[in-house]
Design a protein around this motif. Structure first.
Motif, PDB file in Angstrom:
ATOM      1  N   ASP A  20       0.997  -0.917  -0.028  1.00  0.00           N
ATOM      2  CA  ASP A  20       0.308   0.085   0.386  1.00  0.00           C
ATOM      3  C   ASP A  20       1.138   1.402   0.181  1.00  0.00           C
ATOM      4  N   GLY A  21       0.643   2.174  -1.043  1.00  0.00           N
ATOM      5  CA  GLY A  21       0.992   3.533  -0.864  1.00  0.00           C
ATOM      6  C   GLY A  21       2.124   3.327  -1.856  1.00  0.00           C
ATOM      7  N   SER A  56      -4.150  -5.053  -2.040  1.00  0.00           N
ATOM      8  CA  SER A  56      -3.816  -3.665  -1.137  1.00  0.00           C
ATOM      9  C   SER A  56      -5.562  -2.128  -1.829  1.00  0.00           C
ATOM     10  N   THR A  57      -4.874  -1.330  -1.862  1.00  0.00           N
ATOM     11  CA  THR A  57      -6.098  -0.132  -1.351  1.00  0.00           C
ATOM     12  C   THR A  57      -5.445   1.560  -1.582  1.00  0.00           C
ATOM     13  N   ASN A  58      -4.269   1.315  -2.381  1.00  0.00           N
ATOM     14  CA  ASN A  58      -3.541   2.627  -2.422  1.00  0.00           C
ATOM     15  C   ASN A  58      -2.527   2.358  -3.758  1.00  0.00           C
ATOM     16  N   GLY A 107      -4.222   6.609 -10.178  1.00  0.00           N
ATOM     17  CA  GLY A 107      -4.316   6.795  -8.720  1.00  0.00           C
ATOM     18  C   GLY A 107      -3.655   7.574  -7.825  1.00  0.00           C
ATOM     19  N   LEU A 108      -3.317   8.373  -8.510  1.00  0.00           N
ATOM     20  CA  LEU A 108      -2.764   9.994  -8.340  1.00  0.00           C
ATOM     21  C   LEU A 108      -2.444  10.900  -9.123  1.00  0.00           C
ATOM     22  N   ASN A 130       4.790   9.967  -0.296  1.00  0.00           N
ATOM     23  CA  ASN A 130       3.456  10.434   0.312  1.00  0.00           C
ATOM     24  C   ASN A 130       2.098  11.195  -0.555  1.00  0.00           C
ATOM     25  N   ASP A 136      -1.219  12.381  -2.185  1.00  0.00           N
ATOM     26  CA  ASP A 136      -2.360  12.313  -2.097  1.00  0.00           C
ATOM     27  C   ASP A 136      -3.621  11.250  -3.361  1.00  0.00           C
ATOM     28  N   ASN A 137      -3.874  10.259  -1.825  1.00  0.00           N
ATOM     29  CA  ASN A 137      -4.631   9.906  -3.544  1.00  0.00           C
ATOM     30  C   ASN A 137      -6.393  10.411  -3.856  1.00  0.00           C
ATOM     31  N   THR A 138      -7.063  10.990  -2.842  1.00  0.00           N
ATOM     32  CA  THR A 138      -7.728  11.460  -3.265  1.00  0.00           C
ATOM     33  C   THR A 138      -7.927  12.366  -4.619  1.00  0.00           C
TER      34      THR A 138
END
Lengths: 256, 256
Positions: free
Chosen positions: B35-36, B149-151, B177-178, B229, B231-233
């Motif tokens: 994840d990430g 995974s989610t991200n 995804g980003l 890091n 921002d996945n929103t």
């Protein structure tokens, strides 16, 4: 390969020994500089340590700056600095107040690289270092001496816009200890074919990579790129990154 | 932040499940996708898996390609592909046989992104994926499903030249995804001043960073960027990286 920010550097003042401060802070953060590292430093820290800042209120605009200032509706004092730090205007957008120049070093960027972000006071702006390769070289020598290293790359970065693509990226404006270009010409690819035109601007890629850990709002002006195996027998300077204008199909911009 | 090459991927064939092969190989190398992570994949792998290759011997040049081919002294079949993969010629250097086009996607690059490096046989060339954002998105979905995974960010890269600067760098041509741009407009810098124009093309910086571990001759076509890091929103696509031609002061090149 890892990219490690050097956090919590102190505010840099004129004549500070930046190399010394970086060594101390990287030691303090437990990320001691080691052989084979590439130290990446933003232009802002270099310019502050080299007194390359100006108070706009103290600038006297030339008649040329006054004329241009009216045309693009920006402070004539700021325009004066842009002109004095450049050898020509490459392109201009009068509506957006945008000036792209070729700096005294030969870099093509907005406003001759002058800006007011991450610098104290509303009146103060930072100019690019006069000789960023020399700045990189001096920092490298101090660090080699102080840390008993023998192999260290130093790259000084700034944030430039690009033709055709939105968003800025960090690029190399000064370098010491390695060559900014990795040349694959004549080497075989994974299928045995000879690569004919591949030259990678690794110094710009390293500059870009470091931006990801530095950001613009985190008080991080330096980072270590660790684990990138560069050839330290090939060295060069930032002029190797500047395309010969006669070979550049996009050398002249438009005046809008 | 670390950048981890995924070594020893197998040769990719048409219709291969590239996402599955990448999961398997990253597991096998002990660098399981987590994840990430941001997974970076070169265009070459995507194009091979999507049958975006052509045998030059099978291309029939149009009259337009024949005329251009004589002018710049390059294979008319190669010129035909360059023209069919582009919406216009942006600039040209007839002496050096150089053609800069705007691709069907809107990217400005040499030869519509067509090349013959790291591809089997002298006759074969690779074209850019038809929809690299969709390619990135499909790979992302498969990996999210298979790894719980989610991200996850996925970036597809190619190696482009630049105006004004020597050497090529890797840039993002597809993303999922980003968002490819990090916008600082309106945020305060470290001194409380509001940043007015800072927009960083993080997707291009991530693409550049990954190139440093991939190279051109190491059989490494994918890498994981870990510890960035994002921002996945905020998500976007590669068109966010393309500057509106009306706003681009360097949109038109020269014909030499």
């Amino acid at each position: 390969m890892s990219i490690i920010p050097i956090n919590n550097l102190p505010e840099i003042a004129p004549n500070d020994n930046l190399a010394q401060l970086i060594i101390e802070q990287s030691d303090c953060e437990g990320i001691k500089i080691i052989d084979g590292d590439i130290l990446v430093i933003t232009q802002k820290l270099i310019s502050k340590s080299e007194s390359r800042t100006k108070k706009l209120s103290e600038v006297i605009p030339s008649p040329k700056a006054e004329i241009l200032s009216e045309k693009i509706n920006r402070d004539p004092k700021f325009i004066e600095l842009i002109l004095s730090e450049s050898i020509r205007i490459v392109a201009m957008d009068t509506k957006r107040g945008l000036i792209i120049t070729e700096t005294n070093h030969g870099f093509i960027c907005a406003n001759s690289g002058i800006d007011s972000s991450n610098i104290l006071g509303d009146d103060e702006v930072s100019l690019l270092p006069i000789n960023p390769d020399l700045s990189a070289s001096k920092i490298r020598e101090t660090i080699l001496e102080q840390t008993n290293s023998t192999n260290l790359g130093v790259i000084i970065t700034d944030t430039f816009g690009r033709a055709w693509r939105n968003g800025q990226t960090n690029v190399c404006i000064g370098i010491a200890g390695l060559h900014p270009i990795k040349n694959y010409k004549g080497l075989s690819d994974d299928y045995g074919s000879i690569l004919t035109s591949t030259e990678i601007a690794i110094a710009d890629e390293i500059a870009s990579a470091s931006e990801l850990v530095m950001g613009k709002t985190n008080r991080v002006g330096a980072a270590i790129v660790r684990g990138y195996n560069f050839d330290n027998t090939q060295i060069g300077d930032s002029s190797d990154l500047i395309r010969d204008s006669a070979q550049d199909l996009f050398n002249k911009g438009e005046f809008l």
